[in-house]
Design a protein around this motif. Sequence first.
Motif, PDB file in Angstrom:
ATOM      1  N   ARG A  52      55.405 -19.186   3.878  1.00  0.00           N
ATOM      2  CA  ARG A  52      56.112 -19.022   2.594  1.00  0.00           C
ATOM      3  C   ARG A  52      55.858 -17.623   2.028  1.00  0.00           C
ATOM      4  O   ARG A  52      56.791 -16.962   1.554  1.00  0.00           O
ATOM      5  CB  ARG A  52      55.661 -20.096   1.599  1.00  0.00           C
ATOM      6  CG  ARG A  52      56.018 -21.512   2.037  1.00  0.00           C
ATOM      7  CD  ARG A  52      55.671 -22.542   0.986  1.00  0.00           C
ATOM      8  NE  ARG A  52      56.618 -22.521  -0.094  1.00  0.00           N
ATOM      9  CZ  ARG A  52      57.291 -23.579  -0.568  1.00  0.00           C
ATOM     10  NH1 ARG A  52      57.088 -24.776  -0.053  1.00  0.00           N
ATOM     11  NH2 ARG A  52      58.135 -23.452  -1.560  1.00  0.00           N
ATOM     12  N   THR A  53      54.607 -17.171   2.052  1.00  0.00           N
ATOM     13  CA  THR A  53      54.334 -15.836   1.499  1.00  0.00           C
ATOM     14  C   THR A  53      54.978 -14.760   2.373  1.00  0.00           C
ATOM     15  O   THR A  53      55.392 -13.715   1.872  1.00  0.00           O
ATOM     16  CB  THR A  53      52.816 -15.592   1.336  1.00  0.00           C
ATOM     17  OG1 THR A  53      52.159 -15.813   2.580  1.00  0.00           O
ATOM     18  CG2 THR A  53      52.214 -16.503   0.285  1.00  0.00           C
ATOM     19  N   GLY A  54      55.119 -15.067   3.662  1.00  0.00           N
ATOM     20  CA  GLY A  54      55.816 -14.135   4.563  1.00  0.00           C
ATOM     21  C   GLY A  54      57.283 -13.967   4.180  1.00  0.00           C
ATOM     22  O   GLY A  54      57.914 -12.957   4.501  1.00  0.00           O
ATOM     23  N   ARG A  55      57.824 -14.961   3.475  1.00  0.00           N
ATOM     24  CA  ARG A  55      59.224 -14.868   3.001  1.00  0.00           C
ATOM     25  C   ARG A  55      59.289 -14.312   1.577  1.00  0.00           C
ATOM     26  O   ARG A  55      60.340 -14.364   0.929  1.00  0.00           O
ATOM     27  CB  ARG A  55      59.886 -16.252   3.051  1.00  0.00           C
ATOM     28  CG  ARG A  55      60.100 -16.789   4.457  1.00  0.00           C
ATOM     29  CD  ARG A  55      61.055 -17.986   4.465  1.00  0.00           C
ATOM     30  NE  ARG A  55      60.474 -19.168   3.880  1.00  0.00           N
ATOM     31  CZ  ARG A  55      59.808 -20.120   4.533  1.00  0.00           C
ATOM     32  NH1 ARG A  55      59.639 -20.004   5.837  1.00  0.00           N
ATOM     33  NH2 ARG A  55      59.321 -21.171   3.910  1.00  0.00           N
ATOM     34  N   GLY A  56      58.143 -13.867   1.077  1.00  0.00           N
ATOM     35  CA  GLY A  56      58.152 -13.197  -0.231  1.00  0.00           C
ATOM     36  C   GLY A  56      57.600 -14.017  -1.377  1.00  0.00           C
ATOM     37  O   GLY A  56      57.561 -13.546  -2.516  1.00  0.00           O
ATOM     38  N   GLU A  57      57.208 -15.277  -1.120  1.00  0.00           N
ATOM     39  CA  GLU A  57      56.635 -16.077  -2.209  1.00  0.00           C
ATOM     40  C   GLU A  57      55.203 -15.612  -2.493  1.00  0.00           C
ATOM     41  O   GLU A  57      54.542 -15.043  -1.631  1.00  0.00           O
ATOM     42  CB  GLU A  57      56.643 -17.575  -1.830  1.00  0.00           C
ATOM     43  CG  GLU A  57      58.051 -18.130  -1.693  1.00  0.00           C
ATOM     44  CD  GLU A  57      58.086 -19.605  -1.329  1.00  0.00           C
ATOM     45  OE1 GLU A  57      57.213 -20.373  -1.768  1.00  0.00           O
ATOM     46  OE2 GLU A  57      59.001 -19.996  -0.587  1.00  0.00           O
ATOM     47  N   ARG A  58      54.767 -15.903  -3.718  1.00  0.00           N
ATOM     48  CA  ARG A  58      53.415 -15.522  -4.160  1.00  0.00           C
ATOM     49  C   ARG A  58      52.634 -16.780  -4.503  1.00  0.00           C
ATOM     50  O   ARG A  58      53.185 -17.681  -5.156  1.00  0.00           O
ATOM     51  CB  ARG A  58      53.531 -14.701  -5.448  1.00  0.00           C
ATOM     52  CG  ARG A  58      53.158 -13.275  -5.320  1.00  0.00           C
ATOM     53  CD  ARG A  58      53.348 -12.480  -6.608  1.00  0.00           C
ATOM     54  NE  ARG A  58      54.142 -13.063  -7.654  1.00  0.00           N
ATOM     55  CZ  ARG A  58      53.658 -13.586  -8.789  1.00  0.00           C
ATOM     56  NH1 ARG A  58      52.364 -13.600  -9.030  1.00  0.00           N
ATOM     57  NH2 ARG A  58      54.471 -14.093  -9.711  1.00  0.00           N
ATOM     58  N   ARG A  84      48.102 -25.419  -2.334  1.00  0.00           N
ATOM     59  CA  ARG A  84      48.463 -24.151  -2.999  1.00  0.00           C
ATOM     60  C   ARG A  84      49.848 -24.268  -3.642  1.00  0.00           C
ATOM     61  O   ARG A  84      50.761 -24.864  -3.062  1.00  0.00           O
ATOM     62  CB  ARG A  84      48.535 -23.019  -1.978  1.00  0.00           C
ATOM     63  CG  ARG A  84      47.202 -22.397  -1.590  1.00  0.00           C
ATOM     64  CD  ARG A  84      46.725 -22.878  -0.283  1.00  0.00           C
ATOM     65  NE  ARG A  84      45.787 -21.929   0.321  1.00  0.00           N
ATOM     66  CZ  ARG A  84      44.982 -22.249   1.336  1.00  0.00           C
ATOM     67  NH1 ARG A  84      44.967 -23.460   1.853  1.00  0.00           N
ATOM     68  NH2 ARG A  84      44.179 -21.329   1.854  1.00  0.00           N
ATOM     69  N   LEU A  85      49.994 -23.602  -4.805  1.00  0.00           N
ATOM     70  CA  LEU A  85      51.276 -23.544  -5.516  1.00  0.00           C
ATOM     71  C   LEU A  85      51.826 -22.130  -5.389  1.00  0.00           C
ATOM     72  O   LEU A  85      51.083 -21.159  -5.543  1.00  0.00           O
ATOM     73  CB  LEU A  85      51.066 -23.859  -7.005  1.00  0.00           C
ATOM     74  CG  LEU A  85      50.388 -25.194  -7.327  1.00  0.00           C
ATOM     75  CD1 LEU A  85      50.050 -25.269  -8.819  1.00  0.00           C
ATOM     76  CD2 LEU A  85      51.285 -26.363  -6.925  1.00  0.00           C
ATOM     77  N   THR A  86      53.135 -22.022  -5.150  1.00  0.00           N
ATOM     78  CA  THR A  86      53.734 -20.680  -5.113  1.00  0.00           C
ATOM     79  C   THR A  86      54.723 -20.509  -6.265  1.00  0.00           C
ATOM     80  O   THR A  86      55.169 -21.489  -6.870  1.00  0.00           O
ATOM     81  CB  THR A  86      54.475 -20.409  -3.781  1.00  0.00           C
ATOM     82  OG1 THR A  86      55.699 -21.143  -3.782  1.00  0.00           O
ATOM     83  CG2 THR A  86      53.630 -20.757  -2.572  1.00  0.00           C
TER      84      THR A  86
END
Length: 259
Positions: A52-58, A84-86
Amino acid sequence: MSDTTTDAGVDALARRLDDAQTSRTETPSIEAGQPLDVDTAYRVQKALVGLRTGRGERVVGVKLGFTSKAKMAQMGVSDVIVGRLTDAMQVRDGGTTDLAGYIHPKAEPEVAYRLARDVDLDDPDEDILSAVDAVAPAIEIIDSRYLDFKFTYADVVADNTSAAGFAVGPWSPMRSAADLDVRLAVGDEENAGTTAAILGDPEQALHALLDMCRRRRIPLKAGYVVLAGAATAALPLGEAEARCTVEGLGEVSLKGVRK
Ligand code: 0L1
Ligand code: MG
Protein backbone atom coordinates in the motif's frame (compact mmCIF):
# COMPACT_ATOMS: atom_id res chain seq x y z
CA MET A 1 1.28 -23.14 -0.95
CA SER A 2 3.87 -20.43 -0.17
CA ASP A 3 7.19 -21.25 1.46
CA THR A 4 6.98 -18.83 4.38
CA THR A 5 10.52 -19.61 5.50
CA THR A 6 11.56 -17.26 2.68
CA ASP A 7 10.86 -13.57 2.05
CA ALA A 8 9.47 -14.58 -1.37
CA GLY A 9 6.88 -16.83 0.33
CA VAL A 10 5.88 -14.02 2.70
CA ASP A 11 5.61 -11.59 -0.23
CA ALA A 12 3.42 -14.07 -2.15
CA LEU A 13 0.93 -14.19 0.74
CA ALA A 14 0.96 -10.40 1.01
CA ARG A 15 0.21 -10.14 -2.71
CA ARG A 16 -2.64 -12.63 -2.39
CA LEU A 17 -4.27 -10.53 0.35
CA ASP A 18 -3.57 -7.30 -1.53
CA ASP A 19 -5.14 -8.72 -4.70
CA ALA A 20 -8.21 -9.76 -2.68
CA GLN A 21 -8.53 -6.21 -1.38
CA THR A 22 -7.92 -4.40 -4.64
CA SER A 23 -10.23 -6.73 -6.65
CA ARG A 24 -12.82 -6.94 -3.80
CA THR A 25 -12.72 -10.74 -4.04
CA GLU A 26 -12.67 -12.91 -0.92
CA THR A 27 -9.83 -15.39 -0.51
CA PRO A 28 -9.87 -18.58 1.59
CA SER A 29 -8.21 -18.64 4.98
CA ILE A 30 -4.44 -19.08 4.53
CA GLU A 31 -4.28 -21.54 7.42
CA ALA A 32 -6.92 -23.71 5.77
CA GLY A 33 -4.27 -24.49 3.16
CA GLN A 34 -0.94 -24.27 4.98
CA PRO A 35 0.54 -23.62 8.42
CA LEU A 36 1.03 -19.96 9.35
CA ASP A 37 2.65 -18.97 12.64
CA VAL A 38 2.01 -15.57 14.23
CA ASP A 39 5.59 -14.29 13.68
CA THR A 40 5.26 -15.01 9.96
CA ALA A 41 1.77 -13.47 9.94
CA TYR A 42 3.18 -10.16 11.22
CA ARG A 43 5.83 -10.33 8.46
CA VAL A 44 3.03 -10.82 5.91
CA GLN A 45 1.17 -7.83 7.41
CA LYS A 46 4.26 -5.64 7.10
CA ALA A 47 4.74 -6.70 3.47
CA LEU A 48 1.02 -6.14 2.76
CA VAL A 49 1.12 -2.60 4.16
CA GLY A 50 4.37 -2.12 2.21
CA LEU A 51 2.41 -2.77 -1.00
CA ARG A 52 0.00 0.00 0.00
CA THR A 53 2.76 2.48 0.87
CA GLY A 54 4.45 1.51 -2.39
CA ARG A 55 1.34 2.89 -4.12
CA GLY A 56 1.70 6.17 -2.26
CA GLU A 57 -0.33 5.58 0.91
CA ARG A 58 1.02 6.78 4.25
CA VAL A 59 0.76 4.98 7.58
CA VAL A 60 -1.14 7.36 9.86
CA GLY A 61 -1.97 5.14 12.80
CA VAL A 62 -2.42 1.76 14.37
CA LYS A 63 -5.38 -0.24 15.64
CA LEU A 64 -5.99 -2.92 18.19
CA GLY A 65 -8.34 -5.85 17.74
CA PHE A 66 -9.55 -8.67 19.99
CA THR A 67 -9.75 -6.24 22.90
CA SER A 68 -13.02 -7.66 24.21
CA LYS A 69 -13.32 -10.78 26.35
CA ALA A 70 -16.12 -12.03 24.08
CA LYS A 71 -13.96 -11.80 20.93
CA MET A 72 -10.94 -13.37 22.65
CA ALA A 73 -13.11 -16.25 23.87
CA GLN A 74 -14.62 -16.68 20.40
CA MET A 75 -11.13 -16.91 18.87
CA GLY A 76 -9.71 -18.97 21.77
CA VAL A 77 -6.88 -16.47 22.31
CA SER A 78 -5.69 -14.22 25.12
CA ASP A 79 -3.67 -11.74 23.11
CA VAL A 80 -4.73 -8.60 21.26
CA ILE A 81 -3.74 -8.03 17.63
CA VAL A 82 -2.23 -4.88 16.10
CA GLY A 83 -2.73 -3.55 12.58
CA ARG A 84 -1.73 -0.44 10.63
CA LEU A 85 -3.99 2.38 9.38
CA THR A 86 -3.19 4.34 6.23
CA ASP A 87 -4.36 7.75 5.05
CA ALA A 88 -6.35 6.10 2.22
CA MET A 89 -8.49 4.35 4.84
CA GLN A 90 -9.58 7.59 6.52
CA VAL A 91 -13.14 8.79 5.99
CA ARG A 92 -14.01 12.37 6.99
CA ASP A 93 -16.34 12.71 9.98
CA GLY A 94 -19.79 13.14 8.38
CA GLY A 95 -18.41 12.05 5.02
CA THR A 96 -19.24 9.22 2.65
CA THR A 97 -17.42 6.04 1.76
CA ASP A 98 -17.97 4.14 -1.49
CA LEU A 99 -19.15 0.60 -0.72
CA ALA A 100 -17.63 -0.56 -4.01
CA GLY A 101 -14.28 -0.25 -2.27
CA TYR A 102 -15.08 -3.06 0.20
CA ILE A 103 -15.99 -6.74 0.15
CA HIS A 104 -18.33 -7.10 3.16
CA PRO A 105 -17.72 -4.09 5.43
CA LYS A 106 -18.82 -3.79 9.03
CA ALA A 107 -18.72 -0.79 11.37
CA GLU A 108 -17.38 -0.86 14.91
CA PRO A 109 -17.73 1.85 17.60
CA GLU A 110 -14.33 2.74 19.00
CA VAL A 111 -12.34 5.21 21.07
CA ALA A 112 -9.42 6.89 19.29
CA TYR A 113 -6.30 8.40 20.86
CA ARG A 114 -3.76 10.74 19.25
CA LEU A 115 -0.02 10.48 19.85
CA ALA A 116 1.64 13.85 20.37
CA ARG A 117 5.17 12.44 20.21
CA ASP A 118 7.06 9.35 19.09
CA VAL A 119 6.90 6.48 21.57
CA ASP A 120 10.29 4.95 22.41
CA LEU A 121 9.80 1.19 22.10
CA ASP A 122 13.25 0.54 23.58
CA ASP A 123 12.82 2.62 26.75
CA PRO A 124 11.64 0.22 29.49
CA ASP A 125 10.28 3.23 31.42
CA GLU A 126 8.31 4.61 28.46
CA ASP A 127 4.92 5.90 29.61
CA ILE A 128 2.59 5.71 26.62
CA LEU A 129 -0.18 7.65 28.39
CA SER A 130 2.11 10.69 28.57
CA ALA A 131 2.52 10.51 24.77
CA VAL A 132 -1.23 10.87 24.17
CA ASP A 133 -2.68 14.37 23.89
CA ALA A 134 -6.26 13.76 22.71
CA VAL A 135 -9.16 11.33 22.70
CA ALA A 136 -12.16 11.07 20.34
CA PRO A 137 -15.10 8.88 19.34
CA ALA A 138 -14.34 6.82 16.26
CA ILE A 139 -15.79 4.33 13.83
CA GLU A 140 -13.66 1.57 12.41
CA ILE A 141 -14.67 -0.17 9.18
CA ILE A 142 -13.44 -3.74 9.19
CA ASP A 143 -13.51 -5.75 5.97
CA SER A 144 -11.86 -9.15 6.19
CA ARG A 145 -10.35 -10.23 2.92
CA TYR A 146 -11.22 -13.82 3.85
CA LEU A 147 -14.19 -15.79 2.63
CA ASP A 148 -17.23 -15.21 4.86
CA PHE A 149 -15.09 -13.38 7.49
CA LYS A 150 -13.71 -16.80 8.51
CA PHE A 151 -10.12 -16.76 9.70
CA THR A 152 -7.69 -17.93 12.36
CA TYR A 153 -5.72 -15.63 14.66
CA ALA A 154 -2.65 -15.78 12.38
CA ASP A 155 -4.82 -15.27 9.28
CA VAL A 156 -6.30 -12.03 10.59
CA VAL A 157 -2.90 -10.72 11.69
CA ALA A 158 -1.60 -11.31 8.15
CA ASP A 159 -4.68 -9.52 6.77
CA ASN A 160 -3.72 -6.35 8.67
CA THR A 161 -6.41 -7.17 11.27
CA SER A 162 -9.24 -6.58 8.74
CA ALA A 163 -8.41 -2.83 8.73
CA ALA A 164 -10.25 -1.10 5.89
CA GLY A 165 -11.48 2.32 7.01
CA PHE A 166 -11.95 4.67 9.94
CA ALA A 167 -13.47 7.99 10.86
CA VAL A 168 -12.53 10.07 13.89
CA GLY A 169 -14.88 12.56 15.58
CA PRO A 170 -13.94 15.75 17.41
CA TRP A 171 -10.75 15.50 19.48
CA SER A 172 -10.92 16.42 23.18
CA PRO A 173 -7.88 16.97 25.39
CA MET A 174 -6.71 13.62 26.81
CA ARG A 175 -8.84 12.38 29.67
CA SER A 176 -10.14 9.12 31.02
CA ALA A 177 -12.57 7.27 28.75
CA ALA A 178 -13.34 4.60 31.36
CA ASP A 179 -16.91 3.32 31.74
CA LEU A 180 -18.53 5.55 29.13
CA ASP A 181 -21.75 4.52 27.40
CA VAL A 182 -21.32 3.82 23.69
CA ARG A 183 -23.96 3.52 20.97
CA LEU A 184 -23.49 2.44 17.40
CA ALA A 185 -26.39 2.93 14.98
CA VAL A 186 -26.20 1.80 11.36
CA GLY A 187 -29.43 2.45 9.51
CA ASP A 188 -32.16 0.78 11.62
CA GLU A 189 -29.80 -1.38 13.64
CA GLU A 190 -28.26 -0.37 16.93
CA ASN A 191 -25.76 -1.84 19.39
CA ALA A 192 -25.11 -0.39 22.83
CA GLY A 193 -22.31 -1.05 25.28
CA THR A 194 -19.65 0.68 27.31
CA THR A 195 -15.96 1.38 26.97
CA ALA A 196 -15.38 -1.23 29.71
CA ALA A 197 -15.62 -3.78 26.88
CA ILE A 198 -12.24 -2.48 25.68
CA LEU A 199 -9.89 -4.41 27.97
CA GLY A 200 -11.79 -3.06 30.99
CA ASP A 201 -10.66 0.51 30.19
CA PRO A 202 -9.41 1.82 26.82
CA GLU A 203 -6.27 3.10 28.59
CA GLN A 204 -5.38 -0.56 29.14
CA ALA A 205 -5.49 -0.89 25.37
CA LEU A 206 -2.71 1.71 25.15
CA HIS A 207 -0.54 -0.35 27.50
CA ALA A 208 -1.33 -3.51 25.49
CA LEU A 209 -0.47 -1.61 22.31
CA LEU A 210 2.95 -0.61 23.61
CA ASP A 211 3.65 -4.18 24.64
CA MET A 212 2.64 -5.58 21.24
CA CYS A 213 4.49 -2.88 19.31
CA ARG A 214 7.64 -3.63 21.31
CA ARG A 215 7.30 -7.34 20.52
CA ARG A 216 6.44 -6.84 16.86
CA ARG A 217 8.67 -3.77 16.27
CA ILE A 218 5.78 -1.66 14.99
CA PRO A 219 6.69 2.06 15.27
CA LEU A 220 4.44 4.47 17.18
CA LYS A 221 4.94 7.96 15.79
CA ALA A 222 3.89 11.51 16.59
CA GLY A 223 0.51 12.30 15.02
CA TYR A 224 -0.61 8.67 14.84
CA VAL A 225 -4.24 7.83 15.47
CA VAL A 226 -4.65 4.82 17.75
CA LEU A 227 -7.93 2.88 17.56
CA ALA A 228 -8.25 1.19 20.95
CA GLY A 229 -10.80 -1.49 20.04
CA ALA A 230 -14.54 -2.01 19.69
CA ALA A 231 -17.00 -1.28 22.50
CA THR A 232 -19.76 -3.45 20.97
CA ALA A 233 -20.09 -6.08 18.27
CA ALA A 234 -19.78 -4.77 14.71
CA LEU A 235 -22.79 -4.03 12.47
CA PRO A 236 -22.83 -4.60 8.68
CA LEU A 237 -22.28 -1.34 6.79
CA GLY A 238 -24.62 -0.90 3.85
CA GLU A 239 -26.11 2.14 2.14
CA ALA A 240 -26.87 3.87 5.41
CA GLU A 241 -25.44 6.26 7.93
CA ALA A 242 -23.27 4.80 10.69
CA ARG A 243 -23.18 6.91 13.84
CA CYS A 244 -21.15 6.25 16.98
CA THR A 245 -21.85 8.17 20.18
CA VAL A 246 -19.51 8.01 23.14
CA GLU A 247 -20.82 9.56 26.37
CA GLY A 248 -18.99 12.81 27.10
CA LEU A 249 -16.82 12.61 23.97
CA GLY A 250 -19.46 13.31 21.33
CA GLU A 251 -20.23 11.55 18.10
CA VAL A 252 -18.84 10.65 14.73
CA SER A 253 -20.61 9.48 11.59
CA LEU A 254 -20.04 8.32 8.07
CA LYS A 255 -22.30 7.09 5.33
CA GLY A 256 -21.95 4.07 3.06
CA VAL A 257 -22.89 5.02 -0.52
CA ARG A 258 -22.92 3.41 -3.96
CA LYS A 259 -21.48 5.85 -6.47
O1 0L1 B 1 -11.69 -5.38 16.60
C1 0L1 B 1 -11.33 -5.37 15.43
O2 0L1 B 1 -10.87 -4.37 14.89
C2 0L1 B 1 -11.55 -6.62 14.62
C3 0L1 B 1 -10.25 -7.18 14.20
C4 0L1 B 1 -10.37 -8.29 13.24
C5 0L1 B 1 -11.44 -9.27 13.51
C6 0L1 B 1 -12.59 -9.14 12.58
O3 0L1 B 1 -12.40 -8.84 11.40
O4 0L1 B 1 -13.71 -9.36 13.03
MG1 MG C 1 -11.71 -2.52 15.54
